[in-house]
Design a protein around this motif. Structure first.
Motif, short mmCIF file in Angstrom:
data_model
loop_
_atom_site.label_atom_id
_atom_site.label_comp_id
_atom_site.label_asym_id
_atom_site.label_seq_id
_atom_site.Cartn_x
_atom_site.Cartn_y
_atom_site.Cartn_z
N ALA A 208 0.81 -1.24 0.17
CA ALA A 208 0.06 0.14 -0.17
C ALA A 208 0.84 1.34 -0.08
O ALA A 208 0.65 2.25 -0.78
CB ALA A 208 -0.98 0.03 1.21
N LEU A 209 2.03 1.22 0.92
CA LEU A 209 2.80 2.27 0.80
C LEU A 209 3.51 2.65 -0.66
O LEU A 209 3.63 3.61 -0.84
CB LEU A 209 4.10 2.14 1.94
CG LEU A 209 3.32 2.47 3.34
CD1 LEU A 209 4.70 2.11 4.32
CD2 LEU A 209 2.92 3.82 3.40
N ALA A 210 4.07 1.59 -1.26
CA ALA A 210 4.53 1.61 -2.46
C ALA A 210 3.74 2.20 -3.64
O ALA A 210 4.13 3.05 -4.52
CB ALA A 210 5.06 0.36 -2.94
N VAL A 211 2.57 1.50 -3.65
CA VAL A 211 1.53 1.94 -4.51
C VAL A 211 0.78 3.36 -4.17
O VAL A 211 0.76 4.18 -5.10
CB VAL A 211 0.45 1.00 -4.70
CG1 VAL A 211 -0.56 1.35 -5.99
CG2 VAL A 211 1.17 -0.33 -5.11
N GLU A 212 0.39 3.70 -3.04
CA GLU A 212 -0.63 4.78 -2.65
C GLU A 212 0.05 5.72 -1.75
O GLU A 212 -0.44 6.82 -1.84
CB GLU A 212 -1.68 4.21 -2.26
CG GLU A 212 -2.65 3.30 -3.16
CD GLU A 212 -3.96 2.65 -2.73
OE1 GLU A 212 -3.89 2.72 -1.38
OE2 GLU A 212 -4.50 2.33 -3.35
N GLY A 213 1.50 5.48 -1.66
CA GLY A 213 2.09 6.33 -0.69
C GLY A 213 2.78 7.47 -1.25
O GLY A 213 2.95 7.50 -2.53
N GLN A 243 -6.40 1.13 -1.12
CA GLN A 243 -7.68 1.86 -0.91
C GLN A 243 -8.71 2.09 -2.35
O GLN A 243 -9.66 2.49 -2.20
CB GLN A 243 -7.11 3.32 -0.66
CG GLN A 243 -6.36 3.62 0.52
CD GLN A 243 -7.21 3.26 1.86
OE1 GLN A 243 -8.33 3.70 2.22
NE2 GLN A 243 -6.70 2.26 2.57
N HIS A 244 -7.79 1.68 -3.46
CA HIS A 244 -8.56 1.98 -4.60
C HIS A 244 -8.67 0.81 -5.40
O HIS A 244 -8.61 0.97 -6.80
CB HIS A 244 -7.65 3.11 -5.53
CG HIS A 244 -7.31 4.46 -4.63
ND1 HIS A 244 -8.49 5.01 -4.26
CD2 HIS A 244 -6.14 4.76 -4.14
CE1 HIS A 244 -7.84 6.31 -3.45
NE2 HIS A 244 -6.62 5.98 -3.56
#
Ligand code: F6R
Length: 264
Positions: A208-213, A243-244
């Motif tokens: 999640a951090l890699a993609v949306e952070g 999230q998406h």
């Protein structure tokens, strides 16, 4: 980024192997970047099966592994070289001369060893398709948090978290290596296409951090946001913190309609 969510690890492994096989059929002399880790084991098993049962041909493929531990004796079963032979190279038709893995044996000039590895990649014409895994701390290759986003191949100190994550592969009482040679984030970003695989709940936060952070050296994998051709292949557990998800699903459907050549 294109985000595929597989139902489970078996499906993720089959999809990853299918994507690589398609790339090999399209370009038989594919320059293929590989990672060593638990995540890729199912994919390697599937590639071996495809070689045996579907004549998937490795005879012109040239491989470059991302990394190797520093300081293990030659032939140590946990060296990435030994692990790659055991899971893939010994079972397909690839010549030793086409296999490249950084040399982590003790030496007095690692700078030269690393510059030479970069030169070998350049000489081969660069990497067409780079497969990467992701660490719990967001590393790709062994580019631990705070690695320069422009880094090249070099020795890297492993974090205690990574050392502990690697411990299960070593015999009881044996200390896992504290350093590795890794290709840099700059090196990885030069690959023409990148395929990131992640499986399991333990990877959900890093994914999640890699993609949306935010783009940050604290999460090396976030550097993939800078690359135009990245595909993420996740199982449901690894995708759990995104999230998406609806948007990624729709975007995949739209890509199938509008630019199917971007899919493999
Ligand atoms: C190994 C590598 C590492 C691993 C990562 C995940 O060549 O580059 O970045 O991909 O540590 O390892 P696993 O898949 O064992 O969880």
């Amino acid at each position: 980024m294109l985000v595929f969510i597989a139902n489970n690890y078996a499906e993720l492994s089959r999809e990853a192997a299918r994507m690589i096989a398609n790339a090999m059929r399209e370009k038989p002399d594919l320059r293929l970047g590989l990672a060593t880790g638990d995540t890729q084991q199912g994919m390697y098993r599937e590639l071996v099966r495809m070689h045996r049962e579907e004549s998937l041909d490795f005879s012109r493929v040239v491989t470059f592994n991302l990394d190797e531990y520093i300081g293990l004796p030659a032939g140590h079963p946990q060296s990435f070289r030994a692990a790659m032979h055991k899971s893939l190279f010994d079972h397909v038709n690839i010549a030793e001369s086409q296999i490249h893995i950084p040399d982590g044996s003790p030496c007095d000039n690692f700078d030269e060893v690393c510059a030479q590895y970069e030169e070998e990649i350049r000489h081969a014409g660069g990497i067409d398709l780079q497969v990467v895994g992701i660490g719990k701390d967001g590393h790709i290759g062994f580019n631990e948090p705070t690695s320069s986003l422009a880094s090249r191949t070099r020795p890297k100190t492993l974090t205690q978290q990574t050392i502990e994550d690697n411990r299960h592969s070593f015999s009881p009482g044996e200390e896992p290596p504290a350093a590795a040679i890794t290709t840099g984030i700059g090196t990885i970003l030069e690959a023409r296409r990148i395929l990131l695989l992640a499986s399991g709940t333990a990877k959900a936060k890093a994914v999640a951090l890699a993609v949306e952070g935010p783009l940050t050296a604290s999460v090396s994998a976030s550097a993939l946001q800078m690359h135009r051709e990245v595909t993420l292949l996740l199982d449901r557990e690894a995708a759990a913190n995104l999230q998406h998800l609806d948007y990624y699903r729709k975007s995949l459907e739209m890509t199938r309609k509008l630019t199917p050549n971007r899919l493999w």
